[in-house]
Design an enzyme around this catalytic site. Structure first.
Site, PDB file in Angstrom:
ATOM      1  N   GLN A  80      39.164  50.712  52.868  1.00 26.15           N
ATOM      2  CA  GLN A  80      38.909  49.401  52.266  1.00 26.15           C
ATOM      3  C   GLN A  80      37.423  49.072  52.312  1.00 26.15           C
ATOM      4  O   GLN A  80      36.864  48.514  51.381  1.00 26.15           O
ATOM      5  CB  GLN A  80      39.716  48.315  52.997  1.00 26.15           C
ATOM      6  CG  GLN A  80      39.606  46.924  52.370  1.00 26.15           C
ATOM      7  CD  GLN A  80      40.225  46.848  50.992  1.00 26.15           C
ATOM      8  OE1 GLN A  80      41.154  47.581  50.677  1.00 26.15           O
ATOM      9  NE2 GLN A  80      39.703  45.982  50.146  1.00 26.15           N
ATOM     10  N   GLU A 106      47.474  39.414  39.583  1.00 24.04           N
ATOM     11  CA  GLU A 106      47.628  40.866  39.729  1.00 24.04           C
ATOM     12  C   GLU A 106      49.097  41.225  39.538  1.00 24.04           C
ATOM     13  O   GLU A 106      49.852  41.303  40.510  1.00 24.04           O
ATOM     14  CB  GLU A 106      47.149  41.335  41.116  1.00 24.04           C
ATOM     15  CG  GLU A 106      45.652  41.201  41.329  1.00 24.04           C
ATOM     16  CD  GLU A 106      45.148  41.946  42.568  1.00 24.04           C
ATOM     17  OE1 GLU A 106      45.981  42.575  43.264  1.00 24.04           O
ATOM     18  OE2 GLU A 106      43.941  41.895  42.829  1.00 24.04           O
ATOM     19  N   HIS A 152      50.417  44.177  41.873  1.00 23.02           N
ATOM     20  CA  HIS A 152      50.385  44.199  43.344  1.00 23.02           C
ATOM     21  C   HIS A 152      51.649  43.531  43.887  1.00 23.02           C
ATOM     22  O   HIS A 152      51.824  42.322  43.781  1.00 23.02           O
ATOM     23  CB  HIS A 152      49.126  43.473  43.833  1.00 23.02           C
ATOM     24  CG  HIS A 152      48.997  43.393  45.333  1.00 23.02           C
ATOM     25  ND1 HIS A 152      48.032  44.078  46.048  1.00 23.02           N
ATOM     26  CD2 HIS A 152      49.711  42.704  46.254  1.00 23.02           C
ATOM     27  CE1 HIS A 152      48.156  43.809  47.336  1.00 23.02           C
ATOM     28  NE2 HIS A 152      49.177  42.972  47.490  1.00 23.02           N
TER      29      HIS A 152
HETATM   30 ZN   LIG Z   1      46.835  45.701  45.518  1.00 28.17          ZN
END
Ligand SMILES: [Zn+2]
Length: 355
Positions: free
Chosen positions: A233, A317, A320
């Protein structure tokens, strides 16, 4: 023969109930005869003038408890002429319909310390021939599941909870790696072995069921990006900052420690129609529409819905998805909530509260 309400001057009830609200604890004993006015007429006279019990009532009529918290119900009768009347505490019978939520003979409901968010129970209250139920839900408190570190970040302590809330305000402890990462048996958009294929066991099992159901309805979904370590990340976020600037990067990428992908409970999915891209174009595909309508049935939510950026901190999103378990997913989906809105300490009896 229906039972008459417990003798109590109705004029005294508002005073008694305001006392209950003020003191909380021991309220049941406030309804015993000794607490009534000594000038009250003899019980036999009073009984003759009172209407029969029409129904029972509980205060509160529903309850949300943090794990380990407790709260006492106050039960009273409603007479056939719509007045509140006290009942004999010793004659009330309580029963809980859930293993993680118990109730004692005084009407005190307790959520087990290891109860999970989403656990529910119906409390049945019986008195004479009357019966009512009070729904109780377990929901952890935001304030009790995070502490502030030296740099002012709120660090969560319930990172293993499938309902853990990680966002721009709440981060995972440094170095956290989920305990039970596995590779779900679903198609991925890439073939090589990579940490992105991992999810926590419970979420991976649910994902397999979700993808199988989609396929059964004629829609092929692909996993694109599941678990992401802190280190990954960090390099991803740094790259976005370099290429798009920090403000833009923060709209769609998380600061290391603040990514849901590090929980092992989230995965980005896409379809071949949009070349496995993770962008708004996926939202218009039949696969995304199926996903939005059915994800909750398998315990997933669309974590960053449209028009909720002010609440979640992220732009829409559609790709997601986040595993939270079926009970929560259904509640969040049905009520058009975000995970942030689902948790609200103002509605929760906290474990540290005295009541
Ligand atoms: Zn994501």
């Amino acid at each position: 023969m229906p039972r008459k309400p417990f003798p109590l001057l109705t004029a005294a009830i508002p005073i008694l109930f305001s006392t209950i609200l003020m003191t909380g604890c021991g309220a049941a004993s406030a309804l015993t005869p000794s607490s009534t006015s000594p000038t009250q007429p003899p019980a036999s006279d009073n009984l003759q003038n009172q209407a029969a019990i029409a129904s029972l009532s509980a205060d509160p009529s529903q309850l949300v408890l943090a794990p380990g918290a407790h709260h006492t119900l106050h039960i009273y009768a409603i007479t056939s002429d719509q007045k509140k009347a006290a009942v004999q505490p010793a004659d009330i019978h309580f029963q809980s319909g859930g293993a993680e939520i118990s109730i004692d003979p005084n009407g005190t409901i307790t959520a087990a310390p290891d109860a999970s968010t989403g656990d529910v129970a119906e409390i049945t209250i019986s008195y004479d021939n009357h019966r009512i139920t009070v729904p109780v839900e377990v929901k952890y408190s935001l304030s009790e599941t995070a502490s502030t570190d030296a740099s002012g970040d709120h660090v969560v302590n319930n990172m293993v909870d499938r309902a853990v809330l990680v966002n721009k305000q709440r981060k995972l402890p440094d170095g956290y790696v989920p305990p039970d990462l596995v590779v779900p048996h679903v198609p991925f958009s890439f073939t090589q072995m990579n940490e992105r294929k991992y999810m926590r066991k419970e979420a991976a099992d649910a994902l397999e069921q979700l993808f199988a159901a989609a396929k059964n309805d004629g829609y092929q979904l692909y996993g694109v990006s599941g678990y992401r370590s802190y280190k990954t990340q960090k390099s991803l976020f740094d790259m976005y900052v370099r290429t798009q600037g920090e403000t833009e990067a923060k709209r769609f990428s998380a600061i290391p420690g603040h990514s849901e992908h590090q929980t092992g409970l989230a995965i980005d999915v896409s379809s071949s129609d949009v070349h496995f891209n993770l962008d708004q174009s996926f939202g218009n595909t039949p696969e995304a529409k199926w996903l939005a309508e059915h994800a909750d049935e398998y315990g997933f939510i669309i974590r960053y819905p449209q028009d909720k950026e002010a609440i979640t901190g992220y732009a829409y999103e559609p790709w997601h998805i986040r595993y939270v378990g079926k009970q929560l997913a259904k509640e969040i989906y049905t009520n058009h909530l975000t995970l942030e809105q689902f948790f609200d300490d103002a509605q929760v009896v906290l474990a540290r509260q005295q009541n």
